[in-house]
Write an enzyme that holds these catalytic residues in place. Structure first.
Site, mmCIF file in Angstrom:
data_model
loop_
_atom_site.group_PDB
_atom_site.id
_atom_site.type_symbol
_atom_site.label_atom_id
_atom_site.label_comp_id
_atom_site.label_asym_id
_atom_site.label_seq_id
_atom_site.Cartn_x
_atom_site.Cartn_y
_atom_site.Cartn_z
ATOM 1 N N CYS A 1 -22.401 -8.001 -1.297
ATOM 2 C CA CYS A 1 -23.443 -8.141 -2.306
ATOM 3 C C CYS A 1 -22.780 -8.048 -3.664
ATOM 4 O O CYS A 1 -21.649 -7.579 -3.779
ATOM 5 C CB CYS A 1 -24.506 -7.058 -2.147
ATOM 6 N N CYS B 1 -28.335 -8.872 -7.847
ATOM 7 C CA CYS B 1 -27.559 -9.312 -6.680
ATOM 8 C C CYS B 1 -27.163 -10.785 -6.752
ATOM 9 O O CYS B 1 -26.806 -11.383 -5.735
ATOM 10 C CB CYS B 1 -28.329 -9.030 -5.395
ATOM 11 N N LYS C 1 -34.893 -7.311 4.386
ATOM 12 C CA LYS C 1 -34.634 -6.227 3.436
ATOM 13 C C LYS C 1 -35.778 -6.191 2.429
ATOM 14 O O LYS C 1 -36.038 -7.173 1.735
ATOM 15 C CB LYS C 1 -33.302 -6.475 2.740
ATOM 16 N N ARG D 1 -28.577 3.708 -5.517
ATOM 17 C CA ARG D 1 -28.222 3.049 -6.782
ATOM 18 C C ARG D 1 -27.484 3.997 -7.709
ATOM 19 O O ARG D 1 -26.672 3.561 -8.516
ATOM 20 C CB ARG D 1 -29.484 2.443 -7.417
ATOM 21 N N ARG E 1 -36.023 -6.023 -8.145
ATOM 22 C CA ARG E 1 -35.456 -6.961 -7.173
ATOM 23 C C ARG E 1 -36.540 -7.711 -6.384
ATOM 24 O O ARG E 1 -36.282 -8.280 -5.330
ATOM 25 C CB ARG E 1 -34.548 -6.218 -6.190
ATOM 26 N N GLU F 1 -37.792 -14.482 8.424
ATOM 27 C CA GLU F 1 -36.451 -14.207 7.877
ATOM 28 C C GLU F 1 -35.436 -13.989 9.004
ATOM 29 O O GLU F 1 -34.316 -14.491 8.957
ATOM 30 C CB GLU F 1 -36.483 -12.951 6.987
ATOM 31 N N LYS G 1 -34.283 -3.196 6.994
ATOM 32 C CA LYS G 1 -33.975 -2.135 6.029
ATOM 33 C C LYS G 1 -35.114 -2.001 5.030
ATOM 34 O O LYS G 1 -35.596 -3.021 4.547
ATOM 35 C CB LYS G 1 -32.681 -2.541 5.311
ATOM 36 N N SER H 1 -30.712 5.539 1.825
ATOM 37 C CA SER H 1 -30.409 6.725 1.026
ATOM 38 C C SER H 1 -31.629 7.629 0.804
ATOM 39 O O SER H 1 -31.540 8.850 0.940
ATOM 40 C CB SER H 1 -29.809 6.306 -0.313
ATOM 41 N N TYR I 1 -26.448 7.739 6.750
ATOM 42 C CA TYR I 1 -25.614 8.731 6.069
ATOM 43 C C TYR I 1 -25.474 9.988 6.914
ATOM 44 O O TYR I 1 -24.645 10.835 6.619
ATOM 45 C CB TYR I 1 -26.192 9.052 4.676
HETATM 46 C C1 PBG Z 1 -26.887 -3.775 -2.208
HETATM 47 C C2 PBG Z 1 -27.410 -2.714 -1.321
HETATM 48 C C3 PBG Z 1 -28.399 -1.744 -1.556
HETATM 49 C C4 PBG Z 1 -28.416 -0.918 -0.427
HETATM 50 C C5 PBG Z 1 -27.474 -1.414 0.463
HETATM 51 N N1 PBG Z 1 -26.874 -2.533 -0.097
HETATM 52 C C6 PBG Z 1 -29.213 -1.455 -2.749
HETATM 53 C C7 PBG Z 1 -30.207 -2.372 -3.259
HETATM 54 O O1 PBG Z 1 -30.530 -3.410 -2.684
HETATM 55 O O2 PBG Z 1 -30.681 -2.064 -4.358
HETATM 56 C C8 PBG Z 1 -29.284 0.293 -0.230
HETATM 57 C C9 PBG Z 1 -28.760 1.305 0.715
HETATM 58 C C10 PBG Z 1 -29.413 2.631 0.645
HETATM 59 O O3 PBG Z 1 -30.376 2.878 -0.091
HETATM 60 O O4 PBG Z 1 -28.924 3.502 1.362
HETATM 61 N N2 PBG Z 1 -27.758 -4.793 -2.505
#
Ligand code: PBG
Length: 328
Positions: free
Chosen positions: A122, A132, A197, A207, A219, A235, A250, A276, A315
């Site tokens: 990305c 992105c 996603k 972030r 986004r 998708e 995700k 996260s 994590y």
């Molecule tokens: C990059 C990306 C993101 C995450 C994984 N790859 C952030 C986003 O799309 O803003 C999020 C992972 C997480 O929150 O643990 N685009």
């Protein structure tokens, strides 16, 4: 005592640990977990991330120690995220052969050739605006971004990545990355697509960790609307047709119905990203003494697997063995 004639007494199979384990339907194993790793360009340092207790940005040398620890804890798959010193409008540090990820790949492959190396593909961490893709007049352009993603994927493969994981939600990203990998001799490098996603608030702590907060807007013009389910199937099927090897959903916890629905509709392995915010919520509640961390984590991860995920990116992967042990 009156005798009650019951046809079914499910409690018979809940009597003790042995019988409960005998009939347990969902089992977690470290072999199906992927640990995210953040890497920065500094030397000999690990920087803690205030919103993600226990997670660090590692310099290359420290990263190696961390990877060794993961390996000892039976986690043999990692997904790498780079935090470059240089950000610009073309994400040039993402496809530079001496970029942070490219150097990390070479280092890991040299010291731990058996580690399965996944690269997040990305551009947000590498763009000065934090989006992105290529931005023109405050819009994120699709097709010009594909070219940069291709370049990034090829350079990640050339430095040792086993799996490319495009996460930018650009239309056609799997198709274009597949064809440029093939054209460059990387037919054996797989693609794990962040196919489904959502535009989620649960990425907040990431972030901070990856220093990729969008500098304007959000986004929502490329990530999915959390209200949509049929679009998720579309998708996933599109990416399957474009040549993805693994499909990802995700976030995970608020999207268990999506995981189940996608599983019904595709014939590829399905990954779920336990993001996260899902990590930080449990950590924060546990720090306050409001929740039993080990039990809550096990229950959450089991739920994600039960919903249909074959693979979980989390994590908590680094602590999985200890969590399973504590719950025995
Ligand atoms: C990059 C990306 C993101 C995450 C994984 N790859 C952030 C986003 O799309 O803003 C999020 C992972 C997480 O929150 O643990 N685009």
């Amino acid at each position: 005592m009156t005798k009650i004639d019951l046809k079914s007494r499910p409690r018979r199979l809940r009597k003790n640990d042995v019988v409960r384990s005998l009939v347990q339907e969902t089992i977690l194993t470290p072999a199906q977990f992927i640990a995210p790793v953040f890497i920065h360009e500094g030397k000999e340092s690990e920087i803690s991330i205030s919103s993600m207790p226990g997670i660090y940005q590692f310099s290359l040398d420290r990263m190696l120690k961390h990877v060794e620890e993961l390996y000892k804890n039976q986690i043999k798959s990692v997904i790498l995220f780079g935090i470059p010193d240089q950000k610009d409008k073309e994400a040039s540090s993402a496809w530079n052969e001496n970029g942070i990820i490219q150097r990390a790949n070479k280092k890991i492959k040299k010291h731990f050739p058996e580690m399965l190396l996944i690269n997040d593909t990305c551009l947000c961490e590498y763009m000065e605006h934090g989006h992105c893709g290529i931005v023109y007049e405050n819009r994120v352009l699709n097709d010009p971004t594909l070219e940069i993603l291709e370049r990034t994927a090829v350079s990640q493969a050339a430095s040792g990545a086993d799996i490319i994981a495009p996460s930018g939600m650009m239309d056609g990203m799997v198709r274009s990355i597949r064809s440029s990998l093939d054209q460059n001799g990387f037919q054996d490098v797989a693609i794990m697509s962040y196919a489904v996603k959502y535009a989620s608030a649960f990425y907040g702590p990431f972030r901070e960790a990856a220093e990729s907060i969008p500098q304007f807007g959000d986004r929502k013009s490329y990530q999915m609307n959390p209200a949509n389910k049929r679009e998720a199937i579309h998708e996933a099927l599109t990416d399957e047709k474009e040549g993805a090897d693994i499909i990802m959903v995700k976030p995970a916890m608020p999207y268990l119905d999506i995981i189940a629905a996608v599983k019904e509709n595709i014939n590829l392995p399905l990954a779920a990203y336990n993001v996260s915010g899902e990590y930080s919520m449990i950590k924060a509640a546990a720090q306050n003494g409001w929740i039993d961390e080990n039990k809550a984590v096990l229950e959450m991860l089991t739920g994600i697997k039960r919903a249909g995920a074959d693979i979980i990116i989390s994590y908590f992967a680094k602590d999985l063995i200890q969590i399973l042990e504590a719950n025995k």
